[in-house]
Each structure stands twice: as structure tokens, then as C-alpha cells.
Design an enzyme around this catalytic site. Sequence first.
Site, short mmCIF file in Angstrom:
data_model
loop_
_atom_site.label_atom_id
_atom_site.label_comp_id
_atom_site.label_asym_id
_atom_site.label_seq_id
_atom_site.Cartn_x
_atom_site.Cartn_y
_atom_site.Cartn_z
N ASP A 83 0.86 -1.18 0.00
CA ASP A 83 0.00 0.00 0.00
C ASP A 83 0.90 1.25 0.00
O ASP A 83 1.88 1.31 0.75
CB ASP A 83 -0.86 -0.05 1.28
CG ASP A 83 -1.99 0.97 1.27
OD1 ASP A 83 -2.40 1.41 0.18
OD2 ASP A 83 -2.47 1.32 2.37
N HIS A 84 0.58 2.23 -0.83
CA HIS A 84 1.29 3.51 -0.86
C HIS A 84 2.82 3.39 -0.88
O HIS A 84 3.51 3.98 -0.04
CB HIS A 84 0.88 4.41 0.32
CG HIS A 84 -0.54 4.86 0.22
ND1 HIS A 84 -0.97 5.83 -0.65
CD2 HIS A 84 -1.65 4.45 0.89
CE1 HIS A 84 -2.28 6.00 -0.53
NE2 HIS A 84 -2.72 5.17 0.40
N HIS A 223 -9.42 4.92 -2.27
CA HIS A 223 -8.73 4.93 -0.97
C HIS A 223 -9.61 5.66 0.04
O HIS A 223 -10.60 6.30 -0.33
CB HIS A 223 -7.39 5.65 -1.09
CG HIS A 223 -6.33 4.80 -1.71
ND1 HIS A 223 -5.22 4.38 -1.02
CD2 HIS A 223 -6.22 4.27 -2.95
CE1 HIS A 223 -4.47 3.64 -1.81
NE2 HIS A 223 -5.06 3.56 -3.00
N SER A 226 -13.07 3.90 4.53
CA SER A 226 -13.73 3.43 5.76
C SER A 226 -15.01 4.21 5.97
O SER A 226 -15.10 5.39 5.64
CB SER A 226 -12.79 3.62 6.96
OG SER A 226 -11.88 2.53 7.02
N ASN A 266 -10.13 0.50 -0.42
CA ASN A 266 -9.17 0.44 0.68
C ASN A 266 -9.79 0.78 2.02
O ASN A 266 -10.37 1.87 2.19
CB ASN A 266 -8.02 1.42 0.42
CG ASN A 266 -7.02 0.90 -0.59
OD1 ASN A 266 -7.35 0.04 -1.40
ND2 ASN A 266 -5.81 1.42 -0.53
P1 13P Z 1 -9.19 4.51 5.62
O1 13P Z 1 -8.36 5.36 6.53
O2 13P Z 1 -10.45 5.20 5.22
O3 13P Z 1 -9.47 3.17 6.17
O4 13P Z 1 -8.37 4.31 4.26
C1 13P Z 1 -7.36 3.33 4.17
C2 13P Z 1 -6.57 3.46 2.92
O5 13P Z 1 -6.90 4.15 1.98
C3 13P Z 1 -5.32 2.67 2.87
O6 13P Z 1 -4.58 2.92 1.71
O1 G3H Z 2 -2.74 4.66 3.82
C1 G3H Z 2 -3.15 4.55 4.96
C2 G3H Z 2 -3.33 3.25 5.63
O2 G3H Z 2 -4.37 3.40 6.56
C3 G3H Z 2 -2.07 2.75 6.26
O3 G3H Z 2 -1.77 3.48 7.38
O4 G3H Z 2 0.65 4.10 7.14
O5 G3H Z 2 -0.53 4.10 9.38
O6 G3H Z 2 0.02 1.96 8.23
P1 G3H Z 2 -0.30 3.41 8.06
ZN ZN Z 3 -4.70 4.88 0.92
#
Ligand code: 13P
Ligand code: G3H
Ligand code: ZN
Length: 342
Positions: A83-84, A223, A226, A266
Site C-alpha cells: 500500500d502507498h 482509498h 472506511s 481500501n
Molecule cells: P481509511 O483510513 O479510510 O481506512 O483508508 C485506508 C486506505 O486508503 C489505505 O490505503
Molecule cells: O494509507 C493509509 C493506511 O491506513 C495505512 O496506514 O501508514 O498508518 O500503516 P499506516
Molecule cells: Zn490509501
Amino acid sequence: MPLVSLRQLLDEAAKGGYGVGAFNVNNMEQIQAIMEAARKTGSPVIVQASRGSRAYSNDRFLYHLMLAATEVYPEIPTVLHQDHGNSPETCKSAIEMGFTSVMMDGSLMADGKTPSSFQYNVKVTREVVEMAHARGVTVEGEIGCLGGIEDGHGAGLDGLAHLTDPDEAVEFVHKTGVDALAIAVGTSHGAYKFNRPPTGETLKMARLIEIHRKLPNVHLVMHGSSSVPKDLQDIINRYGGKLKPTWGVPVEEIQLGIKNGVRKINVDTDSRLAMTGAIRKVFAEHPEEFDPRSYLKPAREAMQQVIAQRMAEFGQAGHAGDYQPIPLAEMAKRYAHETITV
Ligand code: 13P
Ligand code: G3H
Ligand code: ZN
């Protein structure tokens, strides 16, 4: 079955017209919660780890937990996704570790904070596409910037500050050859997305629909998806937490997105809220407890419940059996026949 590529999962989801949740993990309990929810609902799954998660867990541990997941849940098509990713180096290390999908988030510079130029984004994303596709690994790119900030990643902007421009999105896809495209349509990372219930207007769903119209065959990614349910907020606050009133992304808006090309959704914050509420409850009601299992088990169950609900809502439930895993080597051969137009 072995870990599968994100591309295979999203192609299948597009055929079936459903979305697939991509759930973040940092530890064993979270992986177990997701896999158990997948088994209960018969869902294919995307498990994703941020840079912060890889550093926290020492990613060799995380990787081997994921191999255990494929052994214990052989019937579940499972993707392991970075992720990212903030740089080609981060994506390379994930690929070398055995991740079957990576996100090159070139919408921000490598510091994970500063919005980048279009040219920079194309350059780093294309570099990752060439490296990843040669190994059959999937690539997600991002155009436009999400709001919020998580563990230092994010421009800390309002979700509306850098919305995706539909024409730029088309040019970006043609110049990079990404398999999936994350777009900014007003969502933010974290719990504090909106201070009143958002509508389709707040969430720029018309823009999402326009992007899908211009790129009908590209898998879109949402993304910051939630929903930040009120009942999970209430449990945390009832047992000593201090969350301020907040609203997340309504599931109906995500479902509208799924009807318009969104295939990967996500979700991290909802899992965090579910686990924290359950742990707070045990601590408040049973202050004599000190065995970690006494609070990690309810935490894992609470996360499993919210994820199983999302799997049903996103439409992935019941689709685990649709997959014949395509080996990454076969995916690499398919990519070798594709040409990227620059
Ligand atoms: P939320 O913070 O809305 O759960 O998004 C998570 C996300 O985009 C992780 O890449
Ligand atoms: O991109 C955001 C996700 O919620 C991951 O969060 O970088 O705190 O693990 P994190
Ligand atoms: Zn994200």
C-alpha cells in the site's frame, strides 16, 4: 492456492461486476481476521501492508504469516499488496519479498508528503510498471491526492484540494500502463473524513463516473473508504476513548462507485476502530485481566465482523470459487505482449 496477482482478481471482479476490499494489516490477528471473514463469506481477498506496517512487523514476519494464510485457507484467492509505495525502491523490495502487487504512489514525492508534478508521477510509476510487469506483478498508480495523513504518509490536505482531473487520468494510464488507478474524489485517510454526513455531492461521485466513462476498462481504486461506523465510535468512547464526532464514506456511495468501475476499496480505519473498541471494553470490564489473548481474541473477532460485513456489501462474497490461479510467470508473458503508448 499460491498468492495471486491483483490484476487477476480485479479482472475477475470486473467480469462479475463487484468490488474487492483491500484491508490493511500489521500483525497476525489482523491477517487471521481477514482470512476468517473471507472463509465465512466465500470471498477473494486483498491483504495490504503500508511502509509503516512493513517496518513495524519486520516484513519477513508479515510475509511468512501470509504464506501461512495461503496454507490454512487454500480455497481463498489472496493478493499481497504494497500500500502507498513511496518510491521505486520500496516497490522493488516488496516485489523481491514476494508481494504480488504494488502501489507506486507517485502523487506525492518520496517524502510521502509533498504533492508531485504529473511528469514525476509518470516517470516513477512507469519505472515500477516495467520492473513489476516483467515479474507478473500488478501495479496500482495514483493521480490526484487524497486528503488526510496517516503515520506521516499524506499531504495532510483537505480531501478536495487535489481532485483527479479526468483528462490527466487518461493521459496517466496511457503513459504508464498501470493495472489499477487510485483516484481522488474527496475521500481522506483516517477517522476524521467529514464533519457531517457526506452526500454524493460532497464526495464528487459525478467526477468518478466521468473518469470511468473516459477509462471504461481501467480498474479504479477508492482509498480512504472506511465508513467510520457510529456504533464502533460509540464503543470506543463508552469505554474511555476520546473520538470527536466524525463521518466516513457511506457504503451506498461505495456501491455507486462499484457500479462505475471501482474494483478495489481500501479500508483500514474501520478495522482499527473495531479492534480498539473491543480491547477498551475488556480493559474497562475486566481490569484484572492481563493475558493478551483475553483482549486480542475479542479484537480479532470484532475486526472479522466488520470485514465480513464489507465483503457482503462490496459484492465479493460468494466469489472465492471463481478463480483458477494464474501463475505470475504467465502474467509476465501476457504483459510482454502489451505496449505502453507514450
Ligand atoms: P481509511 O483510513 O479510510 O481506512 O483508508 C485506508 C486506505 O486508503 C489505505 O490505503
Ligand atoms: O494509507 C493509509 C493506511 O491506513 C495505512 O496506514 O501508514 O498508518 O500503516 P499506516
Ligand atoms: Zn490509501
